[in-house]
Motif scaffolding. Sequence first.
Motif, PDB file in Angstrom:
ATOM      1  N   ASN A  34       0.806  -1.225   0.000  1.00 36.97           N
ATOM      2  CA  ASN A  34       0.000   0.000   0.000  1.00 36.97           C
ATOM      3  C   ASN A  34       0.840   1.277   0.000  1.00 36.97           C
ATOM      4  OD1 ASN A  34      -2.563  -1.314   0.095  1.00 36.97           O
ATOM      5  ND2 ASN A  34      -2.144  -1.825   2.245  1.00 36.97           N
ATOM      6  N   ASP A  35       2.129   1.153  -0.274  1.00 40.80           N
ATOM      7  CA  ASP A  35       2.960   2.347  -0.307  1.00 40.80           C
ATOM      8  C   ASP A  35       2.629   3.163  -1.572  1.00 40.80           C
ATOM      9  OD1 ASP A  35       5.374   3.956   0.613  1.00 40.80           O
ATOM     10  OD2 ASP A  35       5.938   3.432  -1.445  1.00 40.80           O
ATOM     11  N   ALA A  36       2.209   4.404  -1.373  1.00 39.77           N
ATOM     12  CA  ALA A  36       1.725   5.221  -2.495  1.00 39.77           C
ATOM     13  C   ALA A  36       2.818   5.505  -3.518  1.00 39.77           C
ATOM     14  CB  ALA A  36       1.156   6.534  -1.958  1.00 39.77           C
ATOM     15  N   GLN A  37       4.051   5.782  -3.063  1.00 38.75           N
ATOM     16  CA  GLN A  37       5.132   6.096  -4.002  1.00 38.75           C
ATOM     17  C   GLN A  37       5.509   4.882  -4.849  1.00 38.75           C
ATOM     18  OE1 GLN A  37       6.560   8.950  -4.880  1.00 38.75           O
ATOM     19  NE2 GLN A  37       5.210  10.098  -3.497  1.00 38.75           N
ATOM     20  N   THR A  38       5.449   3.700  -4.251  1.00 42.44           N
ATOM     21  CA  THR A  38       5.711   2.473  -5.010  1.00 42.44           C
ATOM     22  C   THR A  38       4.663   2.304  -6.105  1.00 42.44           C
ATOM     23  OG1 THR A  38       6.661   1.404  -3.060  1.00 42.44           O
ATOM     24  CG2 THR A  38       5.958  -0.037  -4.864  1.00 42.44           C
ATOM     25  N   LEU A  39       3.412   2.496  -5.738  1.00 48.85           N
ATOM     26  CA  LEU A  39       2.320   2.321  -6.697  1.00 48.85           C
ATOM     27  C   LEU A  39       2.380   3.370  -7.812  1.00 48.85           C
ATOM     28  CD1 LEU A  39      -0.477   1.599  -4.065  1.00 48.85           C
ATOM     29  CD2 LEU A  39       0.523  -0.066  -5.656  1.00 48.85           C
ATOM     30  N   LEU A  40       2.736   4.607  -7.443  1.00 47.49           N
ATOM     31  CA  LEU A  40       2.874   5.654  -8.461  1.00 47.49           C
ATOM     32  C   LEU A  40       4.001   5.305  -9.438  1.00 47.49           C
ATOM     33  CD1 LEU A  40       2.260   8.483  -9.607  1.00 47.49           C
ATOM     34  CD2 LEU A  40       3.826   9.425  -7.903  1.00 47.49           C
ATOM     35  N   ALA A  41       5.127   4.847  -8.894  1.00 49.56           N
ATOM     36  CA  ALA A  41       6.262   4.482  -9.745  1.00 49.56           C
ATOM     37  C   ALA A  41       5.915   3.291 -10.639  1.00 49.56           C
ATOM     38  CB  ALA A  41       7.481   4.161  -8.878  1.00 49.56           C
ATOM     39  N   LEU A  42       5.147   2.340 -10.097  1.00 53.60           N
ATOM     40  CA  LEU A  42       4.690   1.216 -10.926  1.00 53.60           C
ATOM     41  C   LEU A  42       3.776   1.697 -12.042  1.00 53.60           C
ATOM     42  CD1 LEU A  42       3.980  -1.696  -8.412  1.00 53.60           C
ATOM     43  CD2 LEU A  42       5.340  -1.868 -10.518  1.00 53.60           C
TER      44      LEU A  42
END
Length: 561
Positions: free
Chosen positions: A156-164
């Motif tokens: 649920n890490d937002a920065q990880t999901l944005l980068a993905l």
Amino acid sequence: MNKVKFFSIAFLAAGVSAFAQDIESAKKAMDAEQYEKAKSILKAIVKTTPDNGRASFLLGNVYLRQSIQDSAKMVFQKGLTAKDAGSFNYIGLGQLDLDNGNAQAAQFNFDQATAGMKKKDIEQFVHIGKALTNSVNPNYKKAIEVLNKAKAINMNDAQTLLALGDAYFGERNQNEAYANYRNAYDADNTLLRAKMQLGVLLKNAKAFGEAKAALDNVLALNPNYGPVYRELAETYFGWGLNDKAKFKEYTDKSLAYYEKYMSLTDYSLPSRMRHADFLIIAKDYKALEKEANEMKKLDKVNPRILRYLGYSAYENGNTDSAIEALKEFTGNASNKLIGRDFLYLGMAQLKKSTPVVAEGAKVIVDEVLYKAAVENFAKAVSMDKPMANDLNEIGKGYFDKKLYKYAAGIYEVAITNANSKNYLYDNFFLGYALYFDNIREDVKTVNVADLQKADKAFAAVIEKSPTTQDAHIYRARVNGLLSDATAKAQMAKSYEEFMNVVTTKGADAVTANKAKFIEAYQELARYYGKTDKLKANELIAKALVLDPADADSINIKNALK
């Protein structure tokens, strides 16, 4: 002593808190594309707390976003010596290696950055994923692989999901990009870039109305979020290209949105350059020339300014200035040159090579400048194949002026891209131009090599479009100008193919091409007259049926007796 310890700890905590706030302010400025503001904050942090490598890493990334590689490298290398988070700077050096095409060195630096990671750390993976995505030589598949390591630790890490989302966007996997952007925003509803990217996906899918609505939703949350205005500008411009009736209205809106974007960033040289790039796409050359001169005030030696000055000078009718700027720009191999640079230089040289003369007066073309222009067209197409599309109209301009030799030279470059949307048209007019150049009144001896090129060009048209009747008859005429037996045989074959193609189109088509049928029968009668008089007489008889009084047909008939 206890009081002293208490105040020391409190002071330290306050310093850490202020530092964290400054870092977050810098990140927000970077996200808002206010790069000069971000640099100012980060430079101050690096100066006051040189032992914090994270600030150096972020500062280097600002330079990377501005395409200032030398400064980025210097900051990253210095950041490696920082005691706290210095290893993050290996990631920046890794992206520089990727930018320079050295994937092996990049991986070594990424491995250095992750060597001391703790079990639950994910930040390094996120930044490596971003580096792999944002590089000028991206590796989206590898980025997704690295980012999924971070997701496995914290889904649920937002920065990880944005980068993905960005990595899948680069890989053109729209479904996965959409899902990850949506999940990133759900995880952190202050992450406006994730929400904005949902609109960008719709824009790229040419769902312009839906894209505008999605981007308007972002503005409703924060009307001062600059990047969304740029996306609205590009949405309206794409919309205008797809709705010709509203092209002017939507282009004007797109330019207004871009001005708003500029006002909310920092009017720095890189943001001005991005604006200039958009002005080129929007073909607003008056505004481009103005922007180029503003950039020149900021940085007189930046080579890319010469590109904008060259493009705008050409479009605004200042040919000499265009040639001067673009020759200087393209003459330096260290500049990041693109095909359009050579296309514009070629167009400027071509325009100068062909002065405007009074109607009826003979045009004297400057052969040296013309040759240089064509060479630059060839460079443009070799670097960027779609540049061939732009040569079609240029060649047609010379053809219409009956400057057939010069039109042919331009079309010869155009047909080097077999995937050009104008490939058949360009081949046809290449053959056409070479044919007409060889039947001029002042031609004493035909140019065999040029006629062979013309034959090849018409053959290319016929291969792709065998029912193009004029390609057959002009191929016949071209070979009729040649004297060797192979050419004469092709002439006969092409006349016969012309008549077959027209006949299959019906009686009306035959009637409309009566004069060409007579020509074909006459030339075939002459051809077979030496080897098969019976067939030759049958052919000329058909010509006389179409026009009993035709003098050439009567003379051929008499000669066959």
